[in-house]
Design an enzyme around this catalytic site. Structure first.
Site, short mmCIF file in Angstrom:
data_model
loop_
_atom_site.label_atom_id
_atom_site.label_comp_id
_atom_site.label_asym_id
_atom_site.label_seq_id
_atom_site.Cartn_x
_atom_site.Cartn_y
_atom_site.Cartn_z
N ASP A 119 14.85 158.82 81.48
CA ASP A 119 16.10 158.07 81.42
C ASP A 119 16.89 158.51 80.19
OD1 ASP A 119 17.97 156.23 82.34
OD2 ASP A 119 17.16 154.61 81.12
N HIS A 126 28.50 152.79 76.29
CA HIS A 126 27.34 151.89 76.30
C HIS A 126 26.55 152.03 75.00
CE1 HIS A 126 23.72 149.82 77.72
NE2 HIS A 126 23.02 150.87 77.34
N ARG A 135 22.43 146.90 65.90
CA ARG A 135 22.40 147.38 64.51
C ARG A 135 23.78 147.14 63.90
NH1 ARG A 135 20.45 151.51 67.54
NH2 ARG A 135 22.47 152.53 67.30
N ASP A 225 18.41 150.69 86.34
CA ASP A 225 17.33 150.66 85.36
C ASP A 225 17.24 149.23 84.81
OD1 ASP A 225 15.43 151.36 83.45
OD2 ASP A 225 16.94 152.00 82.01
MN MN Z 1 18.64 153.00 81.17
#
Ligand code: MN
Length: 404
Positions: A119, A126, A135, A225
């Site tokens: 992946d 994103h 963060r 995902d």
């Molecule tokens: Mn992903």
């Protein structure tokens, strides 16, 4: 004479998948409208006899053997099927009921036997959004982001076909007092991605040059995902995603051949700094494809909550493959490379709930009574995709899953 765009428009859209019906074994099919053309039966009836392709290739529960035949064989099969389907009633006059199955009678299966799954994180908007949330004190992008297509090795065994239910995972995460607790994830999310299916192997130790890399792609799917953000946030440093990702991913049942994307080829955004030489491509490697996320609560209406485009990826497919193999790693037929979440720059184009609800701080309003920060049991998430450019159209189908 027909113009090129008109003839492309009118040619049947090609999508390969694995289906079964009644007590028949799973085999290779071609989607044709609301029907499925049974390629095992077509082959057994002799329609491919002069192409030197054994019917056994189509009598398989996965596409791997067909994929391994290579591009020349795929072109020959496609040309033959195009001829047959152009004169469908003549070509299959006596055998129509033998070769066509209505989609509603079929069960779809995972289209490939996946050896390895990787992946990527190639959606720069994103990556910036997640960086801002996870963060907040540093740069949203880590220093390596614009130098290499960052990725992690995922879990192939838990990839399921569209339509399968998704069981909410349990795991460790921090409670409101920052103490580790165990329980069902409270921050279950989707990630809008494309999945590439590898069509050709490279030998161990032999990198794939970036300008040959696209020839290693058989086809493209929509890919979800699924991610548990609370588990992910607590576990991901220092070695990256683990239980926050490995419980399930979903891919569409129908695979679009990579060649079908060529009418939609566009340049991506300028890559600055210029990538290192092994990642420099000589032609545009992005594709303008419309992607949508639809969310349907257990007893509510389906609502489109994200509309974005695959051209928002920072790194292109060829660069992902070149980087994956540059140290000698071998890809195999049927491996899946997913792109990473594809978000645009505006809230309605974010490809995850983490971004759409800004880490739960801005609930999405689905109706007068229903809001969402993360997924609830009974929610169904469906991705849909298509290309439409200069009168040419490609349908990427859909991938769907319901949370249980
Ligand atoms: Mn992903």
């Amino acid at each position: 004479m027909k113009s090129p765009s008109l003839s492309s428009h009118s040619s049947p859209s090609f999508m390969y998948g694995i289906f079964s019906y009644d007590i028949a074994m799973p085999r290779v099919g071609l989607k044709h409208g609301e029907s499925i053309l049974d390629l095992e039966v077509v082959s057994l009836l002799g329609y491919f006899d002069d192409l030197d392709i054994a019917p056994a290739v189509f009598a398989q529960p996965v596409l791997n053997d067909f994929i391994a035949l290579g591009k020349a064989a795929h072109r020959a099969v496609r040309q033959r099927l195009t001829e047959l389907l152009t004169n469908e009633s003549d070509a299959f006059a006596d055998v129509h009921d033998q070769v066509f199955i209505h989609e509603s009678r079929a069960q779809m299966h995972l289209p490939v036997r996946i050896g390895d799954y990787t992946d990527f994180y190639a959606g720069i908007h994103h990556a910036e959004n997640v960086g801002r949330m996870f963060r907040p004190d540093g740069d949203p992008l880590l220093p390596n982001y614009r130098y290499m297509p960052v990725a992690y090795h995922g879990r192939a065994s838990s990839i399921v076909v569209s339509g399968r239910s998704i069981r909410r995972p349990s795991g460790q995460f921090l409670d409101a007092d920052k103490k580790p607790v165990f329980g069902p994830s409270q921050a279950l999310d989707f990630e809008l991605e494309l999945g590439l299916i590898i069509g050709k192997s490279n030998p161990l130790g032999e990198p794939v040059p970036v300008n040959e890399a696209e020839s290693y792609i058989f086809g493209v799917t929509l890919f979800n995902d699924w991610s548990a953000r609370d588990i992910q946030r607590w576990e991901y440093q220092p070695l990256g995603p683990f239980l926050g990702k490995n419980f399930t991913s979903s891919m569409s049942a129908w695979v679009v051949p990579f060649e079908d994307l060529s009418p939609f080829r566009v340049a991506g955004s300028v890559q600055e700094p210029t990538p290192l030489p092994y990642l420099q491509t000589t032609r545009p490697g992005h594709f303008t494809l419309e992607l949508e996320v639809w969310l349907q609560p257990a007893d509510g209406e389906e609502l489109c909550i994200c509309h974005t485009n695959a051209r928002n990826l920072y790194w292109n497919f060829a660069q992902m493959i070149a980087h994956h193999t540059v140290g000698g790693c071998n890809l195999n037929v049927g491996d899946v490379l997913a792109t990473g979440t594809i978000s645009g720059t505006t809230p309605g184009s974010y490809g995850s709930l983490l971004e759409l609800s800004w880490n739960g701080t801005r609930p999405l309003h689905l109706s007068h009574t229903e809001t969402r920060t993360f997924l609830q049991d009974g929610d169904t998430v469906t991705f849909r995709g298509r290309g439409f450019l200069n009168g040419v159209r490609v349908d990427l189908g859909e991938v769907a899953g319901t949370i249980i």
